[in-house]
Design an enzyme around this catalytic site. Structure first.
Site, PDB file in Angstrom:
ATOM      1  N   ARG A   1       0.768  -1.379   0.144  1.00 38.32           N
ATOM      2  CA  ARG A   1      -0.037  -0.215   0.195  1.00 38.32           C
ATOM      3  C   ARG A   1       0.984   1.257  -0.177  1.00 38.32           C
ATOM      4  O   ARG A   1       1.834   1.364   0.769  1.00 38.32           O
ATOM      5  CB  ARG A   1      -0.922  -0.077   1.207  1.00 38.32           C
TER       6      ARG A   1
ATOM      7  N   ARG B   1      -0.276  -5.798  14.188  1.00 35.75           N
ATOM      8  CA  ARG B   1      -1.571  -5.100  13.998  1.00 35.75           C
ATOM      9  C   ARG B   1      -2.528  -6.396  13.595  1.00 35.75           C
ATOM     10  O   ARG B   1      -3.819  -6.386  14.113  1.00 35.75           O
ATOM     11  CB  ARG B   1      -1.397  -4.313  12.687  1.00 35.75           C
TER      12      ARG B   1
HETATM   13  P1  AP5 Z   1      -7.394  -0.265   2.485  1.00 36.22           P
HETATM   14  O1  AP5 Z   1      -8.550   0.006   1.846  1.00 36.22           O
HETATM   15  O2  AP5 Z   1      -6.542   0.663   2.890  1.00 36.22           O
HETATM   16  O3  AP5 Z   1      -7.534  -1.322   3.756  1.00 36.22           O
HETATM   17  P2  AP5 Z   1      -8.205  -1.115   5.189  1.00 36.22           P
HETATM   18  O4  AP5 Z   1      -8.918  -2.079   5.496  1.00 36.22           O
HETATM   19  O5  AP5 Z   1      -8.562   0.458   5.388  1.00 36.22           O
HETATM   20  O6  AP5 Z   1      -6.572  -1.369   5.977  1.00 36.22           O
HETATM   21  P3  AP5 Z   1      -6.152  -0.483   7.146  1.00 36.22           P
HETATM   22  O7  AP5 Z   1      -4.759  -0.766   7.347  1.00 36.22           O
HETATM   23  O8  AP5 Z   1      -6.354   1.137   6.916  1.00 36.22           O
HETATM   24  O9  AP5 Z   1      -6.943  -0.637   8.398  1.00 36.22           O
HETATM   25  P4  AP5 Z   1      -6.474  -0.570   9.779  1.00 36.22           P
HETATM   26  O10 AP5 Z   1      -7.851  -1.008  10.424  1.00 36.22           O
HETATM   27  O11 AP5 Z   1      -5.233  -1.533  10.055  1.00 36.22           O
HETATM   28  O12 AP5 Z   1      -5.920   0.658  10.052  1.00 36.22           O
HETATM   29  P5  AP5 Z   1      -6.632   2.173  10.512  1.00 36.22           P
HETATM   30  O13 AP5 Z   1      -6.080   3.140   9.723  1.00 36.22           O
HETATM   31  O14 AP5 Z   1      -8.180   1.992  10.493  1.00 36.22           O
HETATM   32  O15 AP5 Z   1      -6.644  -1.260   1.526  1.00 36.22           O
HETATM   33  C1  AP5 Z   1      -5.256  -1.851   1.951  1.00 36.22           C
HETATM   34  C2  AP5 Z   1      -4.528  -2.117   0.532  1.00 36.22           C
HETATM   35  O16 AP5 Z   1      -5.166  -3.056  -0.277  1.00 36.22           O
HETATM   36  C3  AP5 Z   1      -4.459  -0.593  -0.242  1.00 36.22           C
HETATM   37  O17 AP5 Z   1      -3.432  -0.691  -0.867  1.00 36.22           O
HETATM   38  C4  AP5 Z   1      -5.490  -1.091  -1.344  1.00 36.22           C
HETATM   39  O18 AP5 Z   1      -5.314  -0.463  -2.558  1.00 36.22           O
HETATM   40  C5  AP5 Z   1      -5.533  -2.566  -1.657  1.00 36.22           C
HETATM   41  N1  AP5 Z   1      -6.776  -3.197  -1.836  1.00 36.22           N
HETATM   42  C6  AP5 Z   1      -7.857  -2.784  -1.419  1.00 36.22           C
HETATM   43  N2  AP5 Z   1      -9.101  -3.555  -1.758  1.00 36.22           N
HETATM   44  C7  AP5 Z   1      -8.318  -4.322  -2.797  1.00 36.22           C
HETATM   45  C8  AP5 Z   1      -8.850  -5.261  -3.550  1.00 36.22           C
HETATM   46  N3  AP5 Z   1     -10.232  -5.562  -3.572  1.00 36.22           N
HETATM   47  N4  AP5 Z   1      -7.977  -5.910  -4.337  1.00 36.22           N
HETATM   48  C9  AP5 Z   1      -6.492  -5.630  -4.298  1.00 36.22           C
HETATM   49  N5  AP5 Z   1      -6.281  -4.577  -3.468  1.00 36.22           N
HETATM   50  C10 AP5 Z   1      -6.986  -3.912  -2.787  1.00 36.22           C
HETATM   51  O19 AP5 Z   1      -6.010   2.128  11.821  1.00 36.22           O
HETATM   52  C11 AP5 Z   1      -4.725   2.375  11.918  1.00 36.22           C
HETATM   53  C12 AP5 Z   1      -4.196   2.455  13.661  1.00 36.22           C
HETATM   54  O20 AP5 Z   1      -5.006   3.355  14.186  1.00 36.22           O
HETATM   55  C13 AP5 Z   1      -4.339   1.006  14.459  1.00 36.22           C
HETATM   56  O21 AP5 Z   1      -3.530   0.271  14.206  1.00 36.22           O
HETATM   57  C14 AP5 Z   1      -4.711   1.757  15.615  1.00 36.22           C
HETATM   58  O22 AP5 Z   1      -3.485   1.864  16.314  1.00 36.22           O
HETATM   59  C15 AP5 Z   1      -5.489   2.926  15.595  1.00 36.22           C
HETATM   60  N6  AP5 Z   1      -6.573   2.871  15.587  1.00 36.22           N
HETATM   61  C16 AP5 Z   1      -7.719   3.226  14.519  1.00 36.22           C
HETATM   62  N7  AP5 Z   1      -8.899   2.930  14.782  1.00 36.22           N
HETATM   63  C17 AP5 Z   1      -8.793   2.352  16.358  1.00 36.22           C
HETATM   64  C18 AP5 Z   1      -9.798   2.002  17.256  1.00 36.22           C
HETATM   65  N8  AP5 Z   1     -11.190   2.294  16.828  1.00 36.22           N
HETATM   66  N9  AP5 Z   1      -9.539   1.546  18.313  1.00 36.22           N
HETATM   67  C19 AP5 Z   1      -8.162   1.747  18.749  1.00 36.22           C
HETATM   68  N10 AP5 Z   1      -7.247   1.916  17.894  1.00 36.22           N
HETATM   69  C20 AP5 Z   1      -7.645   2.364  16.512  1.00 36.22           C
END
Ligand code: AP5
Length: 212
Positions: free
Chosen positions: A126, A170
């Site tokens: 990504r 993660r």
């Molecule tokens: P993408 O759509 O970016 O995936 P995502 O599910 O949004 O993944 P994230 O890594 O952003 O989720 P996350 O839950 O770990 O992180 P977040 O930012 O919420 O897709 C990923 C990749 O795959 C991209 O390159 C995309 O192009 C590709 N792709 C997508 N769909 C595809 C397909 N169909 N085919 C091929 N390629 C594809 O959180 C980050 C951090 O914030 C956490 O670790 C934590 O520390 C904190 N945090 C956030 N929310 C909370 C909470 N509620 N509680 C506690 N801590 C929190």
């Protein structure tokens, strides 16, 4: 329609939320994006969250719940998509309370299912735009010019938490803390599972069918 999208890191929650928001004019609440903005602006919240995020750990429940509560106050009219919240049963219970107080119903809790080996390649490949936050992938969705955002021309980089061991941490945090939400929302009769494998457009069509 008010929904939440949950699933492991890299399941495609952000990718699918952006298209849903664009096509269905819903509000998008992504706790990950809220934290990244706070880090960029060097706010107290950002400084607190960064230590956890860099290590691949969850930010404490009380911090996340407070932030979402503030964000929900700003929402009116059309429905919302919660992306990345709740991530623990404690957060899910707090959400139920917040929504009940406001007379809002959560219609569906949609789980995006993607096998682990695919998650790792999605996360390590990504790239994100430093300016507008657009999301790319070096293989499935590269920017037209390497390192430059198609939408705004800013630099496209790798997220710190998409590097090396942090990905594994993660995934572990997801297994331990977030996967119990499947059972939680099944009990509430709101759980729906959608296959997150295939081209982003295919997954989107499955989601649209589920939502309508
Ligand atoms: P993408 O759509 O970016 O995936 P995502 O599910 O949004 O993944 P994230 O890594 O952003 O989720 P996350 O839950 O770990 O992180 P977040 O930012 O919420 O897709 C990923 C990749 O795959 C991209 O390159 C995309 O192009 C590709 N792709 C997508 N769909 C595809 C397909 N169909 N085919 C091929 N390629 C594809 O959180 C980050 C951090 O914030 C956490 O670790 C934590 O520390 C904190 N945090 C956030 N929310 C909370 C909470 N509620 N509680 C506690 N801590 C929190």
């Amino acid at each position: 329609m008010n929904i939440l999208l949950f699933g492991p890191p890299g399941a495609g929650k952000g990718t699918q939320s952006s298209t849903l928001v664009e096509q269905l004019q819903m509000h998008h609440i992504s706790t990950g994006d809220l934290f990244r903005n706070a880090i960029k602006n060097q706010t107290a919240l950002g400084k607190e969250a960064q230590g956890y995020m860099d290590k691949g750990e969850l930010v404490p429940d009380s911090t996340v719940i407070g932030m979402v509560e503030e964000t929900l106050k700003e929402i009116s009219g059309s429905g919302f998509i919660l992306d990345g919240f709740p991530r623990t049963v404690v957060q899910a219970e707090a959400l139920e309370e917040m929504l009940e107080e406001r007379g809002i119903n959560l219609d569906k809790a949609i789980f995006l299912h993607v096998p682990e080996e695919l998650l790792v390649s999605r996360l390590s490949g990504r790239r994100v735009c430093k300016g507008c936050g657009a999301v790319y992938h070096i293989e499935s969705h590269p920017s037209k010019t390497e390192g430059v955002c198609d939408a705004c021309g800013s630099e496209v980089v790798q997220r710190e938490d998409d590097k090396g061991e942090v990905i594994q941490r993660r995934l572990q945090a997801y297994e331990e803390s977030t996967s119990p939400l499947k059972e939680y929302y099944t009990r509430l009769g709101k759980f729906v599972e959608v296959d997150g494998v295939g081209a982003a457009e295919e997954v989107f069509n499955r989601l649209k069918t589920t939502i309508h």
